[in-house]
Design an enzyme around this catalytic site. Structure first.
Site, mmCIF file in Angstrom:
data_model
loop_
_atom_site.group_PDB
_atom_site.id
_atom_site.type_symbol
_atom_site.label_atom_id
_atom_site.label_comp_id
_atom_site.label_asym_id
_atom_site.label_seq_id
_atom_site.Cartn_x
_atom_site.Cartn_y
_atom_site.Cartn_z
ATOM 1 C CG ASP A 7 -15.839 10.656 2.237
ATOM 2 O OD1 ASP A 7 -14.970 10.880 1.240
ATOM 3 O OD2 ASP A 7 -16.448 9.591 2.000
ATOM 4 N NE ARG B 47 -7.550 1.531 -5.970
ATOM 5 C CZ ARG B 47 -7.750 -0.065 -5.689
ATOM 6 N NH1 ARG B 47 -7.389 -0.523 -4.605
ATOM 7 N NH2 ARG B 47 -7.974 -0.798 -6.832
ATOM 8 C CB THR C 224 -16.595 15.950 -5.294
ATOM 9 O OG1 THR C 224 -18.197 16.213 -5.425
ATOM 10 C CG2 THR C 224 -16.230 15.160 -6.529
ATOM 11 C CG HIS C 225 -18.983 12.356 0.169
ATOM 12 N ND1 HIS C 225 -18.510 11.099 -0.071
ATOM 13 C CD2 HIS C 225 -20.065 12.288 0.896
ATOM 14 C CE1 HIS C 225 -19.407 10.144 0.734
ATOM 15 N NE2 HIS C 225 -20.101 11.040 1.277
ATOM 16 C CG ASP D 141 -8.736 14.483 7.117
ATOM 17 O OD1 ASP D 141 -9.347 13.572 6.625
ATOM 18 O OD2 ASP D 141 -9.365 15.403 8.014
ATOM 19 N NE ARG E 37 -2.937 2.952 0.634
ATOM 20 C CZ ARG E 37 -4.058 3.202 1.534
ATOM 21 N NH1 ARG E 37 -4.574 2.633 2.274
ATOM 22 N NH2 ARG E 37 -3.962 4.573 1.548
HETATM 23 C C1 GRF Z 1 -19.597 11.315 -7.710
HETATM 24 O O1 GRF Z 1 -21.233 11.546 -7.241
HETATM 25 C C2 GRF Z 1 -18.497 11.484 -6.643
HETATM 26 O O2 GRF Z 1 -19.023 12.263 -5.678
HETATM 27 C C3 GRF Z 1 -18.759 9.990 -6.053
HETATM 28 O O3 GRF Z 1 -18.845 9.269 -7.384
HETATM 29 C C4 GRF Z 1 -19.452 9.882 -8.243
HETATM 30 C C5 GRF Z 1 -18.396 10.038 -9.334
HETATM 31 O O4 GRF Z 1 -19.223 10.536 -10.791
HETATM 32 N N1 GRF Z 1 -17.687 9.508 -5.362
HETATM 33 P P1 GRF Z 1 -18.497 10.717 -12.119
HETATM 34 O O5 GRF Z 1 -17.299 9.380 -12.273
HETATM 35 O O6 GRF Z 1 -17.599 12.070 -12.043
HETATM 36 O O7 GRF Z 1 -19.288 10.725 -12.988
#
Ligand code: GRF
Length: 210
Positions: free
Chosen positions: A155, A101, A118-119, A151, A75
């Protein structure tokens, strides 16, 4: 459009990490058609050779690299490999969009407070790989998306921006995720552009552009 890494100002340089489809990547590439946006995707790095995002990058003339865990003994070595592959592009910002990952210390130390994720949920609720499913299962009426700094946790990093999305009667994971992604793409484009144009100040969990 062909990216020209040698002429892209250092503050604008963005490397995107993808594992899958890449609609967020496509939104960033669309945004950079307007030079006033201020950021430029100079490289796309994936852990999977088959990631759709790599095709999107190649079609846009953006350089790509694949750093597959199976090519590394452990890893930590993979983390170092990722840091090296991303570092080649000399990014100001590393943007993880659907990168599935966890990035470890060898990577995060090198790009401290410059890795944006982004989540698809309103953190700190519903972290992890199934944010949309978990929010639905909990019965929330409002969920959304979060753009945050990465971090060492899952998330858990300082939040940069969030948008709410209402859960509608009859929503399933796919329909809700699609509506969240519409907001997510717009939010990500806004945050990455502002980070590139204005910079970012981080004090503990408090963040502000500029
Ligand atoms: C997004 O909603 C992201 O937040 C999540 O997976 C999705 C990825 O979408 N972890 P894309 O591959 O950018 O279409």
């Amino acid at each position: 459009m062909r990216a020209s890494p040698d002429v892209v100002p250092s503050s604008a340089r963005v490397v995107v990490l993808v594992s899958g489809g890449g609609s967020n990547l496509a939104a960033l590439l669309e945004a950079q058609r307007d030079p006033a946006w201020g950021a430029r995707v100079v490289g796309v790095v994936s852990d999977r050779a088959g990631a759709g995002g790599l095709e999107i990058a190649r079609a846009a003339g953006v350089a790509t690299a694949v750093v597959a865990p199976r090519d590394f003994p452990d890893r930590e070595a993979w983390d170092r490999g990722m840091a090296q592959a991303v570092g080649v592009f000399e990014p100001a910002w590393v943007v993880s969009v659907g990168f599935m990952r966890i990035l470890g210390a060898p990577f995060l130390d090198r790009f401290a407070q410059r890795v944006i994720n982004t989540h698809p949920a309103l953190l700190p609720s519903f972290p992890g790989a199934h944010g949309v499913r978990d929010a639905l299962a909990h019965g929330v009426r409002v969920t959304g998306c979060t753009v945050h700094l990465v971090d060492a946790g899952v998330d858990t990093g300082p939040i940069l921006a969030q948008r709410a999305v209402e859960v509608l009667a009859g929503d399933d994971e796919a329909t809700l995720h699609e509506r969240i992604k519409v907001e997510e793409r717009a939010l990500l484009v806004d945050v990455v552009g502002r980070a590139a144009r204005e910079g970012l100040t981080v004090e503990g969990r408090a963040t502000r552009f500029g």
